[in-house]
Structures are given as C-alpha cells and as structure tokens.
Design a protein around this motif. Structure first.
Motif, PDB file in Angstrom:
ATOM      1  N   ASP A  68      -1.649   3.159  -4.602  1.00  0.00           N
ATOM      2  CA  ASP A  68      -0.272   3.311  -5.081  1.00  0.00           C
ATOM      3  C   ASP A  68       0.174   4.748  -4.802  1.00  0.00           C
ATOM      4  O   ASP A  68      -0.017   5.645  -5.617  1.00  0.00           O
ATOM      5  N   ASP A 104      -0.280  -4.317  -1.018  1.00  0.00           N
ATOM      6  CA  ASP A 104       0.364  -3.016  -0.752  1.00  0.00           C
ATOM      7  C   ASP A 104       1.867  -3.152  -0.543  1.00  0.00           C
ATOM      8  O   ASP A 104       2.649  -2.312  -0.995  1.00  0.00           O
ATOM      9  N   ALA A 105       2.264  -4.207   0.156  1.00  0.00           N
ATOM     10  CA  ALA A 105       3.683  -4.390   0.501  1.00  0.00           C
ATOM     11  C   ALA A 105       4.544  -4.511  -0.761  1.00  0.00           C
ATOM     12  O   ALA A 105       5.679  -4.037  -0.787  1.00  0.00           O
ATOM     13  N   VAL A 106       3.988  -5.106  -1.784  1.00  0.00           N
ATOM     14  CA  VAL A 106       4.738  -5.258  -3.038  1.00  0.00           C
ATOM     15  C   VAL A 106       4.638  -3.970  -3.867  1.00  0.00           C
ATOM     16  O   VAL A 106       5.621  -3.446  -4.378  1.00  0.00           O
ATOM     17  N   ASN A 124       4.048  -0.892  -3.026  1.00  0.00           N
ATOM     18  CA  ASN A 124       4.719   0.309  -2.490  1.00  0.00           C
ATOM     19  C   ASN A 124       6.113   0.023  -1.933  1.00  0.00           C
ATOM     20  O   ASN A 124       6.665   0.827  -1.185  1.00  0.00           O
ATOM     21  N   LYS A 125       6.675  -1.118  -2.318  1.00  0.00           N
ATOM     22  CA  LYS A 125       7.994  -1.479  -1.790  1.00  0.00           C
ATOM     23  C   LYS A 125       9.073  -0.545  -2.375  1.00  0.00           C
ATOM     24  O   LYS A 125       9.199  -0.412  -3.593  1.00  0.00           O
ATOM     25  N   PRO A 126       9.811   0.136  -1.511  1.00  0.00           N
ATOM     26  CA  PRO A 126      10.900   0.967  -2.035  1.00  0.00           C
ATOM     27  C   PRO A 126      12.068   0.071  -2.424  1.00  0.00           C
ATOM     28  O   PRO A 126      12.254  -0.994  -1.861  1.00  0.00           O
ATOM     29  N   LEU A 162      12.966  -4.986  -6.608  1.00  0.00           N
ATOM     30  CA  LEU A 162      11.993  -6.060  -6.414  1.00  0.00           C
ATOM     31  C   LEU A 162      12.658  -7.394  -6.719  1.00  0.00           C
ATOM     32  O   LEU A 162      13.561  -7.482  -7.560  1.00  0.00           O
ATOM     33  N   GLU A 179       8.354 -10.831  -6.938  1.00  0.00           N
ATOM     34  CA  GLU A 179       7.592  -9.582  -6.746  1.00  0.00           C
ATOM     35  C   GLU A 179       7.350  -8.878  -8.091  1.00  0.00           C
ATOM     36  O   GLU A 179       6.278  -8.317  -8.329  1.00  0.00           O
ATOM     37  N   TYR A 210      13.229   5.342  -5.310  1.00  0.00           N
ATOM     38  CA  TYR A 210      14.502   4.722  -5.677  1.00  0.00           C
ATOM     39  C   TYR A 210      15.201   5.390  -6.857  1.00  0.00           C
ATOM     40  O   TYR A 210      16.266   5.005  -7.267  1.00  0.00           O
TER      41      TYR A 210
END
Ligand SMILES: [Fe+2]
Length: 411
Positions: free
Chosen positions: A223, A270-272, A274-276, A279, A283, A354
C-alpha cells in the motif's frame, strides 16, 4: 514488582526485629546475671563460687619421658537457675600438651609468653546445665619430666538465666536468625533469577518487534499511499493506552495490535488498493474485506492478546454503523476502539492522491464531531490531548526518520 517490594519489606522488618530482640535479650541477660569466675585448679572440691563448683580426681600414667595426667571432672550447678553455654578456659605451659578429652571438645585459641590458652566446649547435649545438676567431663595432659608442671588457671564462664522467658527469647532469636539467613539466600537467588528473566524477556520483545516490523514492511510495500501508517497507528494507540493508565503489559500488547491491524490488506489486489480516485461499491467491499482477512490471518496468533480482534474490529463504529459486524459501544473490544481513533487520526493527517490532509484544527473539530458516533467518547479526549501537546509530531518525525534509515540501507 509489588510482590517483591513486600518481600523486601518483610525481610527488612524481620532483620530489625532480630537485631532488636538480640540486643534486648543480651542486655537483659547480662544485667541480671553473668558468671565469669576464675578458678586456680587443684580439682579437689574447690569452689568456683557459692553456686558453682568442680570436683575432680587425678590419675597419673607414667611413661618413659612423659607423664600423662587425666583429670576426671564434675561441674556442679548448685543454683536454682539454668547455666547456659558454659565453657572452660585452660592455660598451660607450651611444653604441656592436651592428649585427650571426653564430653568436651578442646581447641587452642591463643598463645602468649610460653603459654597456650585452650578453650573447652561441652558437647551439644551438655551445653545447658539445668538447676541443681552436674555434668562430667575429662581431659588428659601430657607433660615431659623435664618441665616444671603447673596448670596456671582454669576459668569457667557461663550465662545464668534467672527467668525461663529470657532463655526462650534467646532461642527465638537464634531460630529467627536462621530463618532470616534462609530468607536472605532465597531473596538473593530470586533477584538473580529475576534479572536473568528480564534479560530474556527484553531479548524476546526485541525478536517480536523485529519480526513484526519486517511483517508490516510487506503491508507498507503493497500500500504505497500509507507508508509508515501501521507504525504511527501503533505508537498513537500505545500512547492513548498509556494515558488511559492501562497496565504496562496491555500497553505493550496494544502496540503490537496497532502494528498488525491492517495486515489483511495483503489479500487485497494492488489495482484496488492503490486505485486513485473514487471506488465503486464492489471495490469498496473488497477494501473493507481487509478486516475479516486480517482476523482470519491472525486467528491462531494467540500469544498476543487481542491481536485478532484489533484487525477484525478496528473499522467498527461506536454507534454500530461500522463494519464488518456492526458491533456498537463497549461490545467493540477496547483495543479495537483505541486503534479506530488512532487509525482515523492518521488517515486525516496524511495526504492521499485524491485529497489533501486536514490541518490540526480541522482534525480536532472532526474528532469532536464524531465523538459518540464513530468514536468512543472515553478515548477521543486522549487523542485530542496528544494533538494539542504535540506528541503526534514526535511520532511522525520518529517514523519518518526510521523510514529514511531503511531507504538509505537499501541504497
Ligand atoms: Fe484498516
């Protein structure tokens, strides 16, 4: 610790009682009566005093160059009181030796001007001579014919007890002294063991902390937005527990729980994680599952109390609107309620892609607004106190420095 302090006080007071009793006993005894009479020996019914006397007979065995003289003695205690610890001093010319004894032991204690001083001590069974009784003992001396035979003097010394109670006090003092000696040995032995135990404990704690630091570095590596988060939360939670005056072992436990509270994030893609940006609902549910995942991962980690509950319930809310189980109030374990406040403070004071971090006053305002809804009202006050007195800045600096050191080591 309190137990050892009590033992030490008991030990000290026993020692003082013994010293007092011993001094008091001795003073009383010597004030009442102590006999130290000198007696020029002819061992033929001569009186030591009005109340003690020896009678004896002499047997002579001639040899080539020596004559052996055996003195059979009977010491009478004619008093109405016990004669205690009696002993006899005998002074002989150096050329005369003691060659035998019965019912006593004899040892040399001093020598001066061609004379030797011997001490005769009765056997243990005869140490105390009751009122109106006697004891037999004998000794043999060997002298060369060339010497001019003379026994210079014979001194009998003993303590006289006027009252049985004084005798009993004396016995008690000796017994107490023996007990005190045993206590001293036990105390020294236990102290030594405690030191060894503490050394081992410190080493064990070091191993645990290093293992956990390594473990949470996996979470931090995954993270990227929350580097140092677990450590900061652990330190805030530990400080809250300290200010709440929880026991020392609980404070240390809560530090470990803080370190591991987000371990379930390892299971989040990881995609979820560290998603900027925003959500989706799906997610968000995946992210929220880090609590149950963490609880499952730590369910067998029973050696640290509350570690599973900390990971599982740190997103529960005081009003029951949290997740994963919707627990409320004090149904939420205390560790989880503390982690919840520490975790939320760290989230508010850290920037994300964000959103920017909140400033000090905004955070305090938010903490106050959420008291009783998201946060336990008994805990929030300590967090605000830590913000106001600047403790949180010390934590941030320390964690950032540790992070830099790790980075430098890697380079
Ligand atoms: Fe979390």
């Amino acid at each position: 610790m309190r137990k050892y302090r009590a033992s030490f006080l008991l030990f000290l007071s026993t020692l003082l009682i013994i010293i007092f009793a011993y001094i008091a006993g001795n003073i009383t005894i010597s004030n009442i009566a102590s006999s130290s009479e000198k007696y020029v020996v002819n061992l033929d019914g001569a009186y030591l005093s009005d109340s003690m006397h020896i009678i004896g007979d002499l047997k002579i065995f001639e040899e080539d160059e020596y004559s052996n003289l055996k003195y059979n003695c009977r010491l009478y205690n004619d008093m109405e009181h016990m004669l205690h610890n009696w002993h006899v001093f005998l002074v002989l010319e150096d050329s005369i030796k003691i060659s035998g004894y019965e019912n006593v032991s004899i040892k040399m204690v001093d020598s001066e001007e061609n004379k030797t001083i011997y001490l005769m001590l009765p056997d243990i069974a005869n140490k105390d001579l009751p009122a109106n009784s006697y004891v037999d003992f004998a000794f043999t001396i060997t002298r060369p014919y060339t010497s001019s035979f003379a026994i210079d003097d014979l001194t009998i010394i003993g303590s006289i007890y006027d009252y049985p109670i004084l005798y009993i006090i004396h016995i008690i003092v000796y017994v107490a002294f023996l007990i005190w000696g045993a206590c001293l040995l036990i105390y020294i032995f236990r102290n030594f063991n405690i030191k060894e135990y503490r050394k081992r404990q410190e080493k064990d704690e070091q191993i645990i902390i290093q293992a956990m630091d390594t473990f949470i570095s996996f979470v931090d590596a995954k993270d990227t937005y929350t580097r140092g988060h677990s450590k900061r939360v652990a330190m805030y939670a530990k400080e809250i527990a300290t200010r709440m005056k929880l026991p020392k072992d609980e404070v240390q436990n809560i530090y470990y729980v803080g370190l591991l509270h987000d371990v379930g994030k390892i299971s989040i893609p990881d995609a979820v994680l560290n998603k900027p940006g925003c959500l989706t609902d799906e997610e968000r549910l995946i992210i929220q599952s880090h609590t149950t995942a963490g609880g499952n991962m730590l369910k067998n980690f029973t050696s640290i109390k509350g570690v599973r509950e900390g990971a599982l319930y740190h997103h529960e809310r005081y009003d029951g609107k949290g997740y994963p189980e919707g627990l409320s109030g004090e149904d939420i374990p205390l560790y989880a309620r503390i982690i919840c406040v520490a975790d939320s403070y760290d989230a508010m004071s850290s920037s994300r892609v964000y959103r920017r971090h909140l400033n000090r006053d905004e955070i305090i305002e938010e903490l106050k607004n959420c008291t009783g809804t998201q946060f336990d009202p008994n805990i929030v006050g300590y967090m605000i106190e830590m913000i106001v007195d600047g403790y949180v800045n010390i934590v941030k600096t320390e964690v950032a420095r540790d992070d830099d050191e790790i980075k430098n080591e890697k380079q």
